[in-house]
Design a protein around this motif. Sequence first.
Motif, PDB file in Angstrom:
ATOM      1  N   PRO A  40       0.821  -1.230   0.000  1.00 36.29           N
ATOM      2  CA  PRO A  40       0.000   0.000   0.000  1.00 36.29           C
ATOM      3  C   PRO A  40       0.843   1.263   0.000  1.00 36.29           C
ATOM      4  O   PRO A  40       0.500   2.242  -0.666  1.00 36.29           O
ATOM      5  N   ASP A  41       1.963   1.258   0.766  1.00 33.65           N
ATOM      6  CA  ASP A  41       2.826   2.436   0.777  1.00 33.65           C
ATOM      7  C   ASP A  41       3.450   2.666  -0.591  1.00 33.65           C
ATOM      8  O   ASP A  41       3.603   3.807  -1.035  1.00 33.65           O
ATOM      9  N   VAL A  42       3.831   1.582  -1.263  1.00 35.46           N
ATOM     10  CA  VAL A  42       4.411   1.716  -2.593  1.00 35.46           C
ATOM     11  C   VAL A  42       3.385   2.296  -3.562  1.00 35.46           C
ATOM     12  O   VAL A  42       3.697   3.155  -4.394  1.00 35.46           O
ATOM     13  N   MET A  43       2.132   1.843  -3.460  1.00 37.16           N
ATOM     14  CA  MET A  43       1.082   2.392  -4.316  1.00 37.16           C
ATOM     15  C   MET A  43       0.867   3.877  -4.026  1.00 37.16           C
ATOM     16  O   MET A  43       0.659   4.673  -4.950  1.00 37.16           O
ATOM     17  N   ALA A  44       0.929   4.253  -2.751  1.00 30.41           N
ATOM     18  CA  ALA A  44       0.781   5.674  -2.405  1.00 30.41           C
ATOM     19  C   ALA A  44       1.923   6.494  -2.995  1.00 30.41           C
ATOM     20  O   ALA A  44       1.715   7.605  -3.498  1.00 30.41           O
ATOM     21  N   ILE A  45       3.132   5.933  -2.957  1.00 31.18           N
ATOM     22  CA  ILE A  45       4.276   6.633  -3.532  1.00 31.18           C
ATOM     23  C   ILE A  45       4.096   6.807  -5.033  1.00 31.18           C
ATOM     24  O   ILE A  45       4.408   7.869  -5.599  1.00 31.18           O
ATOM     25  N   LEU A  46       3.596   5.775  -5.699  1.00 32.88           N
ATOM     26  CA  LEU A  46       3.361   5.877  -7.140  1.00 32.88           C
ATOM     27  C   LEU A  46       2.323   6.957  -7.451  1.00 32.88           C
ATOM     28  O   LEU A  46       2.465   7.712  -8.422  1.00 32.88           O
ATOM     29  N   ILE A  47       1.289   7.030  -6.619  1.00 34.11           N
ATOM     30  CA  ILE A  47       0.283   8.078  -6.813  1.00 34.11           C
ATOM     31  C   ILE A  47       0.908   9.454  -6.625  1.00 34.11           C
ATOM     32  O   ILE A  47       0.651  10.399  -7.393  1.00 34.11           O
ATOM     33  N   TYR A  48       1.754   9.589  -5.597  1.00 36.17           N
ATOM     34  CA  TYR A  48       2.433  10.866  -5.368  1.00 36.17           C
ATOM     35  C   TYR A  48       3.318  11.245  -6.552  1.00 36.17           C
ATOM     36  O   TYR A  48       3.409  12.417  -6.928  1.00 36.17           O
ATOM     37  N   LEU A  49       3.977  10.242  -7.145  1.00 39.74           N
ATOM     38  CA  LEU A  49       4.867  10.525  -8.268  1.00 39.74           C
ATOM     39  C   LEU A  49       4.093  11.005  -9.489  1.00 39.74           C
ATOM     40  O   LEU A  49       4.659  11.693 -10.347  1.00 39.74           O
ATOM     41  N   VAL A  50       2.823  10.639  -9.568  1.00 42.28           N
ATOM     42  CA  VAL A  50       1.980  11.144 -10.658  1.00 42.28           C
ATOM     43  C   VAL A  50       1.464  12.541 -10.322  1.00 42.28           C
ATOM     44  O   VAL A  50       1.465  13.450 -11.168  1.00 42.28           O
ATOM     45  N   LEU A  51       1.013  12.714  -9.078  1.00 38.87           N
ATOM     46  CA  LEU A  51       0.448  14.005  -8.681  1.00 38.87           C
ATOM     47  C   LEU A  51       1.503  15.095  -8.588  1.00 38.87           C
ATOM     48  O   LEU A  51       1.231  16.256  -8.919  1.00 38.87           O
ATOM     49  N   LEU A  52       2.689  14.733  -8.114  1.00 39.43           N
ATOM     50  CA  LEU A  52       3.721  15.726  -7.843  1.00 39.43           C
ATOM     51  C   LEU A  52       4.085  16.549  -9.076  1.00 39.43           C
ATOM     52  O   LEU A  52       4.028  17.791  -9.031  1.00 39.43           O
ATOM     53  N   PRO A  53       4.433  15.934 -10.218  1.00 38.84           N
ATOM     54  CA  PRO A  53       4.761  16.766 -11.392  1.00 38.84           C
ATOM     55  C   PRO A  53       3.606  17.618 -11.866  1.00 38.84           C
ATOM     56  O   PRO A  53       3.807  18.768 -12.297  1.00 38.84           O
ATOM     57  N   ILE A  54       2.375  17.072 -11.810  1.00 37.38           N
ATOM     58  CA  ILE A  54       1.208  17.848 -12.254  1.00 37.38           C
ATOM     59  C   ILE A  54       1.031  19.093 -11.393  1.00 37.38           C
ATOM     60  O   ILE A  54       0.836  20.210 -11.895  1.00 37.38           O
ATOM     61  N   LEU A  55       1.109  18.907 -10.069  1.00 35.24           N
ATOM     62  CA  LEU A  55       0.936  20.047  -9.166  1.00 35.24           C
ATOM     63  C   LEU A  55       2.067  21.059  -9.325  1.00 35.24           C
ATOM     64  O   LEU A  55       1.825  22.278  -9.292  1.00 35.24           O
ATOM     65  N   VAL A  56       3.293  20.581  -9.483  1.00 35.54           N
ATOM     66  CA  VAL A  56       4.429  21.493  -9.660  1.00 35.54           C
ATOM     67  C   VAL A  56       4.229  22.351 -10.901  1.00 35.54           C
ATOM     68  O   VAL A  56       4.468  23.572 -10.888  1.00 35.54           O
ATOM     69  N   PHE A  57       3.781  21.730 -11.986  1.00 39.45           N
ATOM     70  CA  PHE A  57       3.584  22.486 -13.229  1.00 39.45           C
ATOM     71  C   PHE A  57       2.542  23.594 -13.036  1.00 39.45           C
ATOM     72  O   PHE A  57       2.756  24.744 -13.456  1.00 39.45           O
ATOM     73  N   PHE A  58       1.420  23.270 -12.430  1.00 38.74           N
ATOM     74  CA  PHE A  58       0.368  24.281 -12.268  1.00 38.74           C
ATOM     75  C   PHE A  58       0.762  25.347 -11.246  1.00 38.74           C
ATOM     76  O   PHE A  58       0.372  26.515 -11.393  1.00 38.74           O
ATOM     77  N   PHE A  59       1.515  24.978 -10.214  1.00 38.05           N
ATOM     78  CA  PHE A  59       1.987  25.989  -9.267  1.00 38.05           C
ATOM     79  C   PHE A  59       2.953  26.957  -9.937  1.00 38.05           C
ATOM     80  O   PHE A  59       2.990  28.145  -9.591  1.00 38.05           O
ATOM     81  N   LEU A  60       3.758  26.460 -10.880  1.00 40.27           N
ATOM     82  CA  LEU A  60       4.658  27.344 -11.619  1.00 40.27           C
ATOM     83  C   LEU A  60       3.893  28.187 -12.638  1.00 40.27           C
ATOM     84  O   LEU A  60       4.112  29.395 -12.750  1.00 40.27           O
ATOM     85  N   LYS A  61       3.005  27.548 -13.371  1.00 40.79           N
ATOM     86  CA  LYS A  61       2.295  28.229 -14.455  1.00 40.79           C
ATOM     87  C   LYS A  61       1.313  29.278 -13.920  1.00 40.79           C
ATOM     88  O   LYS A  61       1.229  30.395 -14.457  1.00 40.79           O
TER      89      LYS A  61
END
Length: 359
Positions: A157-178
């Motif tokens: 479950p922790d690994v799955m959560a990390i994978l979800i974070y790895l998907v969300l993290l770049p998306i959020l970073v892009f919109f916070f910059l843009k």
Amino acid sequence: MVRIIRALAHKYFSDDEAVILFLLLVLGTLAVIWIGDTLAPVIASVIIAFILQGLVTKMTSHGVPNLVAVILVFLLFLGVLVGFLLGMMPLLWSQLTSLAGETPRMFREMQAYLELLPQEYPHLVSMAQINNLYQQATSEAANFTQWLVSFSLSSIPDVMAILIYLVLLPILVFFFLKDRDLLVNALASTLPQQRPMMRRIWAEVNQQCANYVRGKALEIVIVGGATFVAFRLLGLPYAALLSLLVGLSVVIPYIGAAVVTVPVAMIGLFAFGWSSEFIWLMVIYGIIQALDGNVLVPVLFSEVNNLHPVVIIIAVLFFGGIWGLWGVFFAIPLATMLKAIFAAWPVHHSLPSEDQRAA
């Protein structure tokens, strides 16, 4: 008692802006304590975007359109992230599992060395104390090895959560910059129009935190990279794992360097023994720490307000206790923020007169 409370309220909370700022601080602290773990990817994305914003600003200052600068910096961030996940993570994991496999041999060598102490210092150390210490250390090592072996099954479950974070993290970073200006303006619109104190605090905190966070990220890369090169040249086992620990140790001033010295010295001692290689290892490691503290830190943090070492240690303990690793990392900028707030807080030194209260 009532008079004292009324005097304190008048002294520190006579200004409406001060009351609003106090409520925001309280609500922000409670939010971090209660839902900080849930919002971890959002907080991490804000931090990364805050670090990358410096590159975007420099590129736009040279005539690059903002959107183009955001895309280029974001692609750079993605490249570094993918390179770390595909390049460093497998190496770190292999060294960690190898270290777990070598732990029993290290403990046998440590036992052989410790058994000599009662013979050389019988008045200070007894064989019963040595056996007790060895049993405790062996038990902890066995628990660690067992956890490492069962990690792949128990932590799915922790690994799955990390994978979800790895998907969300770049998306959020892009919109916070843009959409940085849009988000900041939306947040500012919820505050009073006249807020000179908040503007003054924001200007100072933004500068201080920006300099600190970007400087600390660069310090981690430089110290960790220099340590990795030095350890590899010396032939020290687990160079990547130890250099990562050394790089992250700069997050906690004073304490981090002292703590991470222990595993470096222990692995160096097991690998080289009491030899010239071990002495060179500790000398070079000491030089890296000295250059970091006396050269790199003054250059990177010349514009950051200095805090007393006692204040830094208290901030690390307090914020780390309520916010974990993120609290440790941001202990100094949070302490700087509090210092700026206290410096700008409006203070009324005299109670209003009876006529003023009647009016």
